[in-house]
Design a protein around this motif. Sequence first.
Motif, PDB file in Angstrom:
ATOM      1  N   ARG A 235       0.548   2.072  10.612  1.00  0.00           N
ATOM      2  CA  ARG A 235       1.181   3.332  10.260  1.00  0.00           C
ATOM      3  C   ARG A 235       2.655   3.050  10.030  1.00  0.00           C
ATOM      4  O   ARG A 235       3.255   2.259  10.747  1.00  0.00           O
ATOM      5  CB  ARG A 235       1.002   4.318  11.423  1.00  0.00           C
ATOM      6  CG  ARG A 235       1.383   5.724  11.103  1.00  0.00           C
ATOM      7  CD  ARG A 235       0.184   6.647  11.378  1.00  0.00           C
ATOM      8  NE  ARG A 235       0.540   7.793  12.167  1.00  0.00           N
ATOM      9  CZ  ARG A 235      -0.373   8.624  12.695  1.00  0.00           C
ATOM     10  NH1 ARG A 235      -1.655   8.388  12.565  1.00  0.00           N
ATOM     11  NH2 ARG A 235       0.008   9.654  13.388  1.00  0.00           N
TER      12      ARG A 235
ATOM     13  N   THR B 288      -5.605   4.301   2.483  1.00  0.00           N
ATOM     14  CA  THR B 288      -5.993   4.491   3.885  1.00  0.00           C
ATOM     15  C   THR B 288      -4.997   3.753   4.773  1.00  0.00           C
ATOM     16  O   THR B 288      -4.194   2.957   4.305  1.00  0.00           O
ATOM     17  CB  THR B 288      -7.378   3.897   4.160  1.00  0.00           C
ATOM     18  OG1 THR B 288      -7.333   2.493   3.914  1.00  0.00           O
ATOM     19  CG2 THR B 288      -8.440   4.522   3.283  1.00  0.00           C
ATOM     20  N   ASN B 289      -5.094   4.012   6.064  1.00  0.00           N
ATOM     21  CA  ASN B 289      -4.266   3.290   7.022  1.00  0.00           C
ATOM     22  C   ASN B 289      -4.970   2.035   7.548  1.00  0.00           C
ATOM     23  O   ASN B 289      -4.613   1.529   8.611  1.00  0.00           O
ATOM     24  CB  ASN B 289      -3.908   4.197   8.207  1.00  0.00           C
ATOM     25  CG  ASN B 289      -3.003   5.319   7.786  1.00  0.00           C
ATOM     26  OD1 ASN B 289      -3.450   6.359   7.327  1.00  0.00           O
ATOM     27  ND2 ASN B 289      -1.718   5.096   7.901  1.00  0.00           N
ATOM     28  N   PHE B 290      -5.988   1.582   6.832  1.00  0.00           N
ATOM     29  CA  PHE B 290      -6.767   0.440   7.302  1.00  0.00           C
ATOM     30  C   PHE B 290      -6.832  -0.618   6.204  1.00  0.00           C
ATOM     31  O   PHE B 290      -6.998  -0.274   5.042  1.00  0.00           O
ATOM     32  CB  PHE B 290      -8.206   0.860   7.631  1.00  0.00           C
ATOM     33  CG  PHE B 290      -8.335   2.275   8.142  1.00  0.00           C
ATOM     34  CD1 PHE B 290      -7.622   2.694   9.254  1.00  0.00           C
ATOM     35  CD2 PHE B 290      -9.150   3.195   7.489  1.00  0.00           C
ATOM     36  CE1 PHE B 290      -7.728   3.999   9.720  1.00  0.00           C
ATOM     37  CE2 PHE B 290      -9.265   4.506   7.950  1.00  0.00           C
ATOM     38  CZ  PHE B 290      -8.548   4.914   9.067  1.00  0.00           C
TER      39      PHE B 290
ATOM     40  N   ARG C 129       0.827  -1.201   0.000  1.00  0.00           N
ATOM     41  CA  ARG C 129       0.000   0.000   0.000  1.00  0.00           C
ATOM     42  C   ARG C 129       0.865   1.256   0.000  1.00  0.00           C
ATOM     43  O   ARG C 129       1.971   1.246   0.525  1.00  0.00           O
ATOM     44  CB  ARG C 129      -0.935  -0.022   1.210  1.00  0.00           C
ATOM     45  CG  ARG C 129      -1.857  -1.236   1.171  1.00  0.00           C
ATOM     46  CD  ARG C 129      -2.665  -1.376   2.434  1.00  0.00           C
ATOM     47  NE  ARG C 129      -3.545  -0.251   2.666  1.00  0.00           N
ATOM     48  CZ  ARG C 129      -4.728  -0.085   2.091  1.00  0.00           C
ATOM     49  NH1 ARG C 129      -5.164  -1.005   1.260  1.00  0.00           N
ATOM     50  NH2 ARG C 129      -5.461   0.967   2.351  1.00  0.00           N
TER      51      ARG C 129
ATOM     52  N   HIS D 228       0.364   6.010  17.258  1.00  0.00           N
ATOM     53  CA  HIS D 228       1.251   7.175  17.302  1.00  0.00           C
ATOM     54  C   HIS D 228       1.645   7.528  18.738  1.00  0.00           C
ATOM     55  O   HIS D 228       2.799   7.873  19.006  1.00  0.00           O
ATOM     56  CB  HIS D 228       0.585   8.370  16.622  1.00  0.00           C
ATOM     57  CG  HIS D 228       1.527   9.516  16.438  1.00  0.00           C
ATOM     58  ND1 HIS D 228       2.500   9.519  15.476  1.00  0.00           N
ATOM     59  CD2 HIS D 228       1.670  10.669  17.128  1.00  0.00           C
ATOM     60  CE1 HIS D 228       3.210  10.629  15.564  1.00  0.00           C
ATOM     61  NE2 HIS D 228       2.721  11.352  16.561  1.00  0.00           N
TER      62      HIS D 228
ATOM     63  N   LEU E 129      -5.424   4.156  15.338  1.00  0.00           N
ATOM     64  CA  LEU E 129      -4.358   4.792  14.561  1.00  0.00           C
ATOM     65  C   LEU E 129      -3.571   5.752  15.457  1.00  0.00           C
ATOM     66  O   LEU E 129      -2.343   5.767  15.446  1.00  0.00           O
ATOM     67  CB  LEU E 129      -4.973   5.542  13.371  1.00  0.00           C
ATOM     68  CG  LEU E 129      -4.000   6.139  12.374  1.00  0.00           C
ATOM     69  CD1 LEU E 129      -3.100   5.071  11.777  1.00  0.00           C
ATOM     70  CD2 LEU E 129      -4.753   6.858  11.268  1.00  0.00           C
ATOM     71  N   GLU E 130      -4.291   6.525  16.261  1.00  0.00           N
ATOM     72  CA  GLU E 130      -3.587   7.447  17.162  1.00  0.00           C
ATOM     73  C   GLU E 130      -2.977   6.718  18.347  1.00  0.00           C
ATOM     74  O   GLU E 130      -1.993   7.174  18.919  1.00  0.00           O
ATOM     75  CB  GLU E 130      -4.513   8.574  17.607  1.00  0.00           C
ATOM     76  CG  GLU E 130      -4.699   9.661  16.564  1.00  0.00           C
ATOM     77  CD  GLU E 130      -3.417  10.039  15.826  1.00  0.00           C
ATOM     78  OE1 GLU E 130      -2.426  10.430  16.481  1.00  0.00           O
ATOM     79  OE2 GLU E 130      -3.391   9.942  14.582  1.00  0.00           O
ATOM     80  N   ALA E 131      -3.543   5.577  18.729  1.00  0.00           N
ATOM     81  CA  ALA E 131      -2.917   4.786  19.798  1.00  0.00           C
ATOM     82  C   ALA E 131      -1.525   4.344  19.346  1.00  0.00           C
ATOM     83  O   ALA E 131      -0.570   4.325  20.137  1.00  0.00           O
ATOM     84  CB  ALA E 131      -3.777   3.583  20.149  1.00  0.00           C
TER      85      ALA E 131
END
Lengths: 881, 152
Positions: B70, B57-59, B52, B95, B91-93
Amino acid sequence: KSKEAEIKRINKELANIRSKFKGDKALDGYSKKKYVCKLLFIFLLGHDIDFGHMEAVNLLSSNRYTEKQIGYLFISVLVNSNSELIRLINNAIKNDLASRNPTFMGLALHCIANVGSREMAEAFAGEVPKILVAGDTMDSVKQSAALCLLRLYRTSPDLVPMGDWTSRVVHLLNDQHLGVVTAATSLITTLAQKNPEEFKTSVSLAVSRLSRIVTSASTDLQDYTYYFVPAPWLSVKLLRLLQCYPPPDPAVRGRLTECLETILNKAQEPPKSKKVQHSNAKNAVLFEAISLIIHHDSEPNLLVRACNQLGQFLQHRETNLRYLALESMCTLASSEFSHEAVKTHIDTVINALKTERDVSVRQRAVDLLYAMCDRSNAQQIVAEMLSYLETADYSIREEIVLKVAILAEKYAVDYAWYVDTILNLIRIAGDYVSEEVWYRVIQIVINRDDVQGYAAKTVFEALQAPACHENLVKVGGYILGEFGNLIAGDPRSSPLVQFNLLHSKFHLCSVPTRALLLSTYIKFVNLFPEVKTTIQDVLRSDSQLKNADVELQQRAVEYLRLSTVASTDILATVLEEMPPFPERESSILAKLKKKKGPSTVTDLEDTKRERSVDVNGGPEPAPASTSAAVGPLPAFAFPNNPCISAGGFEFVCKNNGVLFENQLLQIGLKSEFRQNLGRMFIFYGNKTSTQFLNFTPTLISLHARASLCLFLTKPVDPTVDGGAQVQQVVNIECVSDFTEAPVLNIQFRYGGTFQNVSVQLPITLNKFFQPTEMSSQDFFQRWKQLSNPQQEVQNIFKAKHPMDTEITKAKIIGFGSALLEEVDPNPANFVGAGIIHTKTTQIGCLLRLEPNLQAQMYRLTLRTSKETVSQRLCELLSQQF
Amino acid sequence: GVLEGPGTECAIRFILIQNRAGKTRLAKWYMQFDDDEKQKLIEEVHAVVTVRDAKHTNFVEFRNFKIIYRRYAGLYFCICVDVNDNNLAYLEAIHNFVEVLNEYFHNVCELDLVFNFYKVYTVVDEMFLAGEIRETSQTKVLKQLLMLQSLE
């Protein structure tokens, strides 16, 4: 080469460690830790380790943090649950849990949470809750204990009985330490899913906690503010916890609505930072809030705002947001409040299908188009999906084919369009058209005599293509075999031309298709005596009679013999046109559900149907139509509070009776209707010997446009004595035609418990019928005037009750229309006529019911001047027989 | 598939850190898998994630689940969760976790993860436990990590 060197080096090191562990000299803790750590490292590089477990267990009883930590890590990573060392390990954990040293307690709890075996659950399921709720436990230990308990509950729920600790766990939602709240919320959410009653107080606590977070300034929560967003992960968890429950009672509900509005408002504010972390965290909360709004499905205002917000994201430059907006809108499309709002975004979604680079985004666009499809936009959506199919990724073609086939069938106003669509599917993506799809088109053509001629003509034309897909040959063979006679009058498609066309494909086809074609040929012998000898010659040829395939050979032999010995009458009987297929759930829909899991293909009707199954919980099949479902009430029902009732169809043809009854309450109805007005008397009976307090019935009208107006003449007394009955009058006015029945919600206190009952009021469109008498001539003249395809709705269905003529007549009269005798040339059929009165218009309605005793089926046809009225009346009346 | 079965519902099924060549730098499992299955999952995740690009997307859908991932330089951080879990929250977890590692190891690099693997496991357990998010405050996590380090 380097791989070999690595293995050599590792084997040397393993030998060294083994000799140290076996050596005479006892190792000190430091060395033991060093070698166990090396073993772990070697294991993580991908090599097998078959020793060192005992040394690791020894490290657990060390008093040094580093030694203990390596011991626990080795066990978490390498020890499987059935190891014989488990008793030694459990013993060490027990000591650490009792040590009152928060660091050691933490290590022990993490080990339990990581291994989570049944043996550990047996040993510690009693101890961990105590640690969790003890007054003197440190915050960080509480966090670990909460999640450790969660793991044990997941592994062995039977070993974690609810107890005194549960109420104290709920109060952790109020804890000062947000880390404790974060961990506890996960635990409570999981427990609440299985024990809703036990944890229902968590709802109001979660709402107040959420409210404090969303209204705090961006710096209030200090450590827990992430890129200017206050406690985003905790907010998400709290919103998920609330999704375990139905909308809370009014006081809490108001506060929750405020929270949700605040979250929606914040989405419109300018960002406090340009960083993607800021927008991600903020939107994580926003999407979860939208999930909750959709889950409650009860606040039209919030649903529409959610839809608008997602609409903005559909055009956002971030691919992630476009993807998530498409996904989330898919569920919004199945709420009746937001379905229309979702539909306004159709052009953007179609554009996404054409331009998105990421196939998973395009896939979501397909899902959303499928979800937003209804009668009004089906032709456009099906056309777009077909054109996307030409270039679609192979991985999703079959699914698109199924979706197109379902939509084409479901929303076919015009069956010629349906046939064209399916033939296009075969042309564009023949390899992906599964058997279910082509079986279905044949079932439909056979059941609908108005499309048979068109189907025969269309397949005949499609077969002219020099290269056509084998699936087309199958469909073509079958349809021409049944209905080729309908186009045989045209010399360009004479029997011989039809036969030669099919036979020109024969040699290119696989055995099953050839077998099908042989059956077509024998059907032709019956349909077209003039080609009999040609076909007999083909059947007689060596390639048929001596075919190596047994099935083909047998067919050829038998068909040839049949055509030779049987008289015309016998042939005509044996080879008669196929009888209609019984109506059942589309086999394609079943296939799509199997492929995607049932939750992903539910549309509006399906969702409602499932809800009504949920709430009734009985073995009775749910009614097939939308109207009996409970509307937007959530599927969630408390075990002790089986309160949501789906108003059935039993009131469609009568006006009086008992609407609802449980152990506490009985609701009776008496109603009368005249033209577009009605009056309903509702009787509430208290079946117990105890008073009901705060007794408050409310009417929830589900109409976006006020198509049905209801007025309660006066409120009832909030106290209903034991054994007493109180009465309430509702005045009704039908403004325009409608589908959804209003919901009557009753809340009251009984003993110490709060009761909540919702039932549909059986006010259906046919209540506003005025019967009309007319002669046979008039009837058929009007019938012909209403011949526009949108004006007619037909349903073929199986009889659910004994097919008794007198009862049927009584039901048609009860339904409200006049029953017209001696109108239909076939005396077994029933016809009726009437006028639906609404405030704005009057709609003339004709109906015809044709019973088929042999098949135990009915065909019901409704013709009215308004499509939605035909649709609705047909749904309602179909349920009665 | 193996990703189903009784008593297994939890948010995070596993966390993987892999480099571009597919070498695993951290594997944290929140469900029981046998070794062969773990190896298969590792290879499959690598295959779906590395094809990808940044416009994607990040999913990614993955079996009956989804991977939220990520990329940081040459490392892919992947979390496997339930299909209806909150994408952006995980996603933020990721980061948040990376920022903690960065702070703790002072500009974290791939080799830190290799040689200090036992510390990485400690960081993971502080932030994620039993497949759930345990602690999100970077300040609190780092304070605890420093306290533990002082015990060494």
